[in-house]
Scaffold this motif. Structure first.
Motif, mmCIF file in Angstrom:
data_model
loop_
_atom_site.group_PDB
_atom_site.id
_atom_site.type_symbol
_atom_site.label_atom_id
_atom_site.label_comp_id
_atom_site.label_asym_id
_atom_site.label_seq_id
_atom_site.Cartn_x
_atom_site.Cartn_y
_atom_site.Cartn_z
ATOM 1 N N ARG A 115 -6.828 75.132 11.524
ATOM 2 C CA ARG A 115 -5.711 76.055 11.223
ATOM 3 C C ARG A 115 -6.116 77.523 11.233
ATOM 4 N NH1 ARG A 115 -4.793 73.342 6.170
ATOM 5 N NH2 ARG A 115 -6.421 72.015 6.989
ATOM 6 N N ARG A 117 -8.760 79.023 10.416
ATOM 7 C CA ARG A 117 -9.638 79.560 9.382
ATOM 8 C C ARG A 117 -10.975 79.936 9.971
ATOM 9 N NH1 ARG A 117 -8.590 74.718 5.296
ATOM 10 N NH2 ARG A 117 -6.795 75.515 4.157
ATOM 11 N N LYS A 118 -11.690 80.754 9.216
ATOM 12 C CA LYS A 118 -12.977 81.265 9.713
ATOM 13 C C LYS A 118 -14.100 80.300 9.318
ATOM 14 C CE LYS A 118 -16.060 85.028 8.494
ATOM 15 N NZ LYS A 118 -16.525 85.978 9.395
ATOM 16 N N TRP A 119 -15.041 80.074 10.258
ATOM 17 C CA TRP A 119 -16.238 79.275 9.940
ATOM 18 C C TRP A 119 -17.424 80.240 9.858
ATOM 19 C CZ3 TRP A 119 -16.826 74.740 7.839
ATOM 20 C CH2 TRP A 119 -18.101 74.160 7.817
ATOM 21 N N LYS A 168 -14.845 62.716 4.253
ATOM 22 C CA LYS A 168 -13.548 62.965 3.628
ATOM 23 C C LYS A 168 -12.519 63.015 4.750
ATOM 24 C CE LYS A 168 -10.867 66.768 2.101
ATOM 25 N NZ LYS A 168 -10.884 68.234 2.029
ATOM 26 N N LYS A 179 -19.020 70.873 0.808
ATOM 27 C CA LYS A 179 -18.917 70.687 2.270
ATOM 28 C C LYS A 179 -20.241 71.052 2.943
ATOM 29 C CE LYS A 179 -15.712 71.903 5.974
ATOM 30 N NZ LYS A 179 -14.286 71.841 6.264
ATOM 31 N N MET A 207 -29.147 77.272 5.574
ATOM 32 C CA MET A 207 -28.451 78.319 4.813
ATOM 33 C C MET A 207 -28.637 78.071 3.310
ATOM 34 S SD MET A 207 -24.592 79.596 5.597
ATOM 35 C CE MET A 207 -23.561 78.360 4.826
ATOM 36 N N TRP A 217 -20.046 74.452 -1.103
ATOM 37 C CA TRP A 217 -20.727 74.056 0.119
ATOM 38 C C TRP A 217 -22.193 73.755 -0.198
ATOM 39 C CZ3 TRP A 217 -25.023 76.765 1.761
ATOM 40 C CH2 TRP A 217 -25.239 78.012 1.153
ATOM 41 N N LEU A 311 -6.406 66.898 2.517
ATOM 42 C CA LEU A 311 -6.437 66.110 1.277
ATOM 43 C C LEU A 311 -7.063 66.922 0.159
ATOM 44 C CD1 LEU A 311 -7.766 62.465 1.768
ATOM 45 C CD2 LEU A 311 -5.466 63.217 1.200
HETATM 46 P P1 ATP Z 1 -9.182 70.663 4.683
HETATM 47 O O1 ATP Z 1 -9.406 70.355 6.109
HETATM 48 O O2 ATP Z 1 -9.003 69.450 3.855
HETATM 49 O O3 ATP Z 1 -8.143 71.709 4.449
HETATM 50 P P2 ATP Z 1 -11.160 72.643 4.094
HETATM 51 O O4 ATP Z 1 -10.621 73.315 2.864
HETATM 52 O O5 ATP Z 1 -12.621 72.449 4.183
HETATM 53 O O6 ATP Z 1 -10.566 71.201 4.233
HETATM 54 P P3 ATP Z 1 -11.050 73.497 6.785
HETATM 55 O O7 ATP Z 1 -9.978 74.206 7.524
HETATM 56 O O8 ATP Z 1 -11.396 72.116 7.228
HETATM 57 O O9 ATP Z 1 -10.631 73.503 5.278
HETATM 58 O O10 ATP Z 1 -12.392 74.364 6.835
HETATM 59 C C1 ATP Z 1 -12.359 75.753 6.820
HETATM 60 C C2 ATP Z 1 -12.815 76.227 5.473
HETATM 61 O O11 ATP Z 1 -14.197 75.964 5.355
HETATM 62 C C3 ATP Z 1 -12.726 77.730 5.291
HETATM 63 O O12 ATP Z 1 -11.486 78.086 4.731
HETATM 64 C C4 ATP Z 1 -13.857 78.064 4.334
HETATM 65 O O13 ATP Z 1 -13.435 77.914 2.994
HETATM 66 C C5 ATP Z 1 -14.824 76.943 4.574
HETATM 67 N N1 ATP Z 1 -16.042 77.371 5.297
HETATM 68 C C6 ATP Z 1 -16.218 78.341 6.200
HETATM 69 N N2 ATP Z 1 -17.491 78.391 6.646
HETATM 70 C C7 ATP Z 1 -18.122 77.401 6.001
HETATM 71 C C8 ATP Z 1 -19.441 76.932 6.039
HETATM 72 N N3 ATP Z 1 -20.376 77.464 6.848
HETATM 73 N N4 ATP Z 1 -19.736 75.893 5.232
HETATM 74 C C9 ATP Z 1 -18.822 75.317 4.425
HETATM 75 N N5 ATP Z 1 -17.555 75.706 4.358
HETATM 76 C C10 ATP Z 1 -17.202 76.734 5.146
#
Ligand code: ATP
Ligand code: BTN
Length: 317
Positions: A115, A117-119, A168, A179, A207, A217, A311
């Motif tokens: 969606r 979001r930033k990684w 998950k 995560k 990291m 994380w 979820l």
């Molecule tokens: P869901 O898919 O259930 O919504 P989620 O909250 O992990 O799970 P995602 O869209 O899957 O959301 O993952 C993106 C989110 O991961 C970002 O909003 C940020 O919070 C988090 N994120 C970004 N970079 C990292 C990273 N390197 N390690 C762990 N989490 C990260």
């Protein structure tokens, strides 16, 4: 700049003069490059009068020749910096590169999650990996594919010493409630006929600090207590992906369903399923033969699938 980094990566002291000679540049040019390494790549460099320069921690960089030795099947493109390995993979498909192939990078400037979001993707610390597959067997080869990738990532993590890695739904890999890896599948072409799918995988490897990540994380290093060579991880992950993708292609998702369910960390838990502004509360029963989530909702069983679902654990779980 990366040639300089290659000289410094052993974590020892190097004098400005020796670095200048090795690179054929002046000491002030060395100084400028060192400043770039700090500001652009976020690396920390010790500067000690009389001794020279030293990386705060030694680095093992991605090494295309080391990877090529270990990877029997897939050609790999290695980038120092890229916007996103998934974006680059999609561009390569557009240029007509034939799949399967791999794109990996030392850092991503626009790493993306689900969606939009930033990684968070700092230099030389983690794995940013995109595998491109050509799918010409229609929808069945796509069914449950993202869950299959999760299984492969989980196995590679366990091999790297992260015993507690689990899944998950639909495709996060966690250790407890933290995560450690994320998966983003992107598709181009006609899914009912011929298409390409990019399997984008981000694994937190070495990291140890990341203030930008706004959820719990962890990383391989934090879990195992050891630094991990990402070149070896690329080979292990590729081997697991190859095995699981072959099993999925041969037998469909149903042959992997039981293994996936056994490793679902939230099996039997009370959860909320979020779909945009809507929320459904229920208890996790498992998944079906297509990888859709089965929830007990108010006494009835309901199934859910789709890329936009998230979820969350409920407080009473
Ligand atoms: P869901 O898919 O259930 O919504 P989620 O909250 O992990 O799970 P995602 O869209 O899957 O959301 O993952 C993106 C989110 O991961 C970002 O909003 C940020 O919070 C988090 N994120 C970004 N970079 C990292 C990273 N390197 N390690 C762990 N989490 C990260
Ligand atoms: C998520 O959990 O939201 C998915 C994160 C996926 C991140 C990986 S890193 C390699 C590939 N390139 C990207 O831009 N994203 C994926």
């Amino acid at each position: 700049m990366l040639t300089l980094l290659n000289l410094l990566k052993d974590g020892r002291f190097h004098s400005g003069q020796a670095l200048g000679v090795a690179l054929g540049i002046s000491r002030s040019a060395v100084w400028k490059q060192l400043q770039h390494l700090e500001s652009e790549l976020g690396l920390s460099i010790h500067k000690v009068r009389g001794r020279g320069y030293q990386l705060a921690a030694p680095l093992v960089l991605l090494d295309p020749s080391k990877m090529a030795e270990m990877l029997s099947e897939w050609p790999v493109a290695v980038f120092d910096t890229i916007d996103s390995t998934n974006a680059e993979a999609l561009r390569a498909i557009g240029r007509g590169q034939s799949a399967p192939f791999l794109v990996v990078a030392e850092r991503q400037t626009s790493g993306r999650g689900r969606r939009g979001r930033k990684w968070v993707s700092p230099f030389a610390e983690n794995l940013y990996y995109s595998l491109v597959l050509r799918i010409d067997g229609g929808m069945r080869q796509l069914e449950g594919l993202s869950l299959v990738v999760g299984l492969a990532v989980m196995r590679a993590l366990r091999k790297s010493g992260v015993d507690g890695a689990g899944l998950k739904w639909p495709n996060d890999v966690l250790v407890g409630d933290k995560k450690i890896a994320g998966i983003l599948l992107e598709l181009v072409g006609d899914p009912a006929d011929v298409c390409h799918v990019v399997l984008g995988i981000g694994i937190n490897v070495n990291m140890q600090v990341a203030e930008e990540v706004d959820q719990k994380w962890t990383s391989i290093r934090l879990e195992s207590g050891r630094a991990c060579d990402r070149n070896v991880l690329v080979a292990d992950l590729s081997e697991q992906l190859q095995t699981y993708i072959e099993r999925h292609q041969a037998g469909g998702f149903s042959v992997l369903k039981a293994e996936w369910e056994e490793n679902h960390l939230w099996h039997g838990r009370s959860v909320s399923l979020i779909a945009g502004v809507n929320q459904i509360d229920g208890v996790v029963l498992g998944i079906d033969n297509q990888g859709a989530l089965r929830l007990a909702v108010g006494g009835a069983e309901k199934t859910f699938s789709g890329g936009e679902l998230s979820l969350r654990l409920r407080d009473d779980s």
